[in-house]
Design a protein around this motif. Structure first.
Motif, mmCIF file in Angstrom:
data_model
loop_
_atom_site.group_PDB
_atom_site.id
_atom_site.type_symbol
_atom_site.label_atom_id
_atom_site.label_comp_id
_atom_site.label_asym_id
_atom_site.label_seq_id
_atom_site.Cartn_x
_atom_site.Cartn_y
_atom_site.Cartn_z
ATOM 1 N N ASP A 214 0.865 -1.191 0.000
ATOM 2 C CA ASP A 214 0.000 0.000 0.000
ATOM 3 C C ASP A 214 0.903 1.243 0.000
ATOM 4 O OD1 ASP A 214 -2.231 1.642 0.145
ATOM 5 O OD2 ASP A 214 -2.588 1.318 2.285
ATOM 6 N N HIS A 218 1.076 4.178 -2.786
ATOM 7 C CA HIS A 218 0.919 5.610 -2.490
ATOM 8 C C HIS A 218 2.073 6.382 -3.121
ATOM 9 C CE1 HIS A 218 -1.368 4.419 1.424
ATOM 10 N NE2 HIS A 218 -2.184 4.486 0.387
ATOM 11 N N HIS A 283 -5.537 3.736 -6.947
ATOM 12 C CA HIS A 283 -6.468 3.885 -5.825
ATOM 13 C C HIS A 283 -7.898 4.103 -6.313
ATOM 14 C CE1 HIS A 283 -3.248 3.687 -2.940
ATOM 15 N NE2 HIS A 283 -4.158 3.710 -1.970
ATOM 16 N N HIS A 298 -7.198 -3.923 1.127
ATOM 17 C CA HIS A 298 -6.868 -2.748 0.306
ATOM 18 C C HIS A 298 -5.527 -2.915 -0.450
ATOM 19 C CE1 HIS A 298 -6.381 1.407 -0.880
ATOM 20 N NE2 HIS A 298 -5.336 1.564 -0.088
ATOM 21 N N LEU A 302 -4.924 -3.290 -4.534
ATOM 22 C CA LEU A 302 -4.034 -2.403 -5.292
ATOM 23 C C LEU A 302 -3.046 -3.202 -6.143
ATOM 24 C CD1 LEU A 302 -3.094 0.169 -2.484
ATOM 25 C CD2 LEU A 302 -4.531 0.644 -4.470
HETATM 26 FE FE LIG Z 1 -3.891 3.159 0.117
#
Ligand SMILES: [Fe+2]
Length: 409
Positions: A214, A218, A283, A298, A302
């Motif tokens: 994650d 980002h 996202h 999550h 991704l």
């Molecule tokens: Fe995230």
């Protein structure tokens, strides 16, 4: 890629884009032993007359991290009244945010203390705002108000190395209608954040990978938005290098705090990077996945689609993408023709790390593509993030990305 090409050469920065250079808004205590700062935080809360607090957590994290031994004396010695709310669920719903908000209002809570990861922080952020919007519920906050100007203070004790929510000014929740909208605004910055790598040592192995990836997402996304800038790109470049280096060690030595130190640091940098540089396609397209399948994690959602997104964005930023990915795929030369190669290699990296789920493994079939596409094209969150994507986003592009992500290439 030629080594003498600097990062600034490949950024193709938009010199007309005015951005804010600021340290992360919360006062963030980072390092082994940072949890002990809860004492200073408690003193400071009392000085501000914030003497009634709700701890927002869940039973598993509360027990596993054993933070009670630090929090309890800090609050009690400073005469701060507190209540424990331990019903946070992954992918928080409007209902769970409303439940915490009504508890906060009934108890007259003046501050919320989140102990956990993104779901805990976002539940607390939403409830903290709802206390200051007493005429509204979570649905109205997420679907009508969106820009949040007021909230009671929030303190975060982060227990993962992925979310970024503990240093940013966003929150997401699951809507009744199967969307994951966002709220945003400076009022959603926590007042204090504690980032102690020792608190991540009890993360289950699967979460070591999903939270680190994650943070990787980002960072990569924030460096490739339309609103990318030298500051966020610098943070992203470092964050990706750190994740690439330390994720293996953390996986092999889950009890070793050193890799967790660097992964948590990378996650903070990635969080600040997207707080400033924002996010785009990965996202935007992950949220329909976890909205339609709330059990989808999550970070794994991704990674299931990132390779196909990379195939698209690599063609826009071949040199920048090659630079960012050089700690993982050093042979990339930064030319458009290697987009598919980059897609396959990054997928290989995810698989090597154990992040092997594609959309097919997350419960989606070919026949579900229209549903995913429709959710993405109509989701309020996606609509916002599509505007930051480096390419024009339309239904056909979204369908192609989901289609390419159904199974391994
Ligand atoms: Fe995230």
């Amino acid at each position: 890629m030629k080594n003498n090409i600097g990062f600034e050469d490949v950024m193709k920065v938009n010199y007309n884009h005015v951005f804010t250079i600021q340290p992360a808004r919360p006062v963030t205590y980072f390092g082994v032993g940072a949890i002990k700062k809860i004492d200073d935080i408690a003193k400071s809360l009392v000085e501000k007359d914030l003497d009634n607090l709700i701890i927002v957590t869940d039973p598993t994290i509360w027990k596993a991290t054993n933070v009670e031994q630090f929090i309890k004396p800090a609050l009690e010695n400073n005469k701060i009244r507190y209540t424990i709310y331990d019903k946070v669920r992954p992918n928080p719903t409007y209902e769970s945010c409303d439940e915490l908000a009504s508890l906060a209002k009934n108890l007259g809570a003046k501050v919320l203390l989140s102990v956990g990861g993104g779901s805990h922080t976002d539940t607390a952020k939403t409830a903290a705002a709802l206390v200051k919007y007493p005429q509204s519920n979570a649905k109205q906050l997420y679907e009508e108000i969106i820009m949040i100007n007021d909230a009671i203070p929030l303190v975060c004790i982060n227990t993962t190395h992925g979310t970024g929510s503990e240093v940013d000014n966003f929150a997401v929740a699951q809507s009744d209608g199967g969307y994951k909208p966002l709220i945003a605004g400076p009022a959603l910055y926590p007042m204090y954040t504690i980032e102690d790598p020792t608190l991540t040592l009890t993360l289950p192995k699967k979460q070591i990978i999903s939270t680190s990836l994650d943070a990787f997402n980002h960072s990569f996304e924030a460096a490739t938005t339309k609103t990318r800038n030298p500051y966020s790109a610098m943070l992203s470049e470092t964050a990706i290098r750190l994740v690439a280096k330390w994720i293996y060690v953390a996986n092999l030595e889950p009890e070793n705090v050193i890799p967790r130190y660097w992964l948590m640091y990378a996650s903070i940098l990635g969080g600040i990077s997207f707080d400033i540089g924002l996010l785009h396609l990965t996202h935007a397209l992950e949220h329909p996945i976890s909205a339609l399948n709330p059990k989808a994690v999550h970070g794994i959602g991704l990674t299931s689609i990132f390779p196909a997104v990379l195939n698209v964005t690599y063609k826009v930023f071949p040199e920048l993408s090659a630079k960012l990915l050089s700690p993982i795929i050093p042979e990339l030369e930064g030319v458009v023709g290697e987009a598919e190669y980059a897609e396959k290699k990054i997928e290989q990296w995810f698989f090597d790390l154990g992040a092997t789920e594609k959309l097919g493994d997350l419960g989606f079939k070919n026949s579900d593509l229209p549903k995913l596409v429709e959710n993405a094209m109509t989701s309020p969150m996606s609509k916002i993030l599509f505007d930051y994507a480096p390419v024009e986003v339309n239904e056909s592009l979204v369908k192609t990305i989901f289609e390419r992500s159904l199974s391994r290439r």
